[in-house]
Design a protein around this motif. Sequence first.
Motif: not given
Length: 221
Positions: A156-174, A215-221
């Motif tokens: 929650n509210n944790q800022t992420i910056s200066s990263r590579g391409p990311i795909v976020a996929e929500l398996v459970e939750g709303s 939530l599963v996220i993938f980051e491309i290096k």
Amino acid sequence: MKNRLSQMLLVAILFSSSTLIAQVPVSKEPRHKNVLENKYIRLLDVTIAHGDTTLFHIHATPSVFVYFTNTIVCSQIKGKEWVTAKNTAGNASYRSFINDTVVHRVSNCDTVPFHVTDIEILSAYNSNILYRLLPFTVLFENEKVAAYRLTGLSFNNQTISSRGPIVAELVEGSDMLFHDIKNKKSTVLKTGEHLYIEPGRSFYFSTKEHQEINLVIFEIK
């Protein structure tokens, strides 16, 4: 004799054509929907109904997978016997397919739909920079990609910056929100959906208090 040779040649051509049609790249298999493609990834969203079976298709590109359903699936590598396995929602995996190209077909042997995404990695982002892991639970990491799982309020509210391409996929939750800090824009991510985050974006995720999240996220290096 000439007619006989012509007939044999025609049969050979027809057989070759049917083989090519029945064996396609995974991105051309009808149940593998290409919903996103750019320089770095090709995201294939796959839904197989009860009793349905894919064409034989070829996996030859490094790929990451995430499963959205608990489904019994049967698969057959070309020339081998069928194998049955239970897929679990939230499981994520990687396979290079570089030296172990797979030609197979998949059938839904369950009574519920089968939903999985196959993200083909087409290009590296910046392999010259030493990779820094994100502060989340690491599912796996290799030379091409890092995968994480986010649950509960850990993100929650944790800022992420200066990263590579990311795909976020929500398996459970709303009611989960993606907040783009620069553009001051929020996007709702629903169960079973994906979100592509462009390189260099500053963002954070938020959700309602006590919300069950997977939530599963993938980051491309």
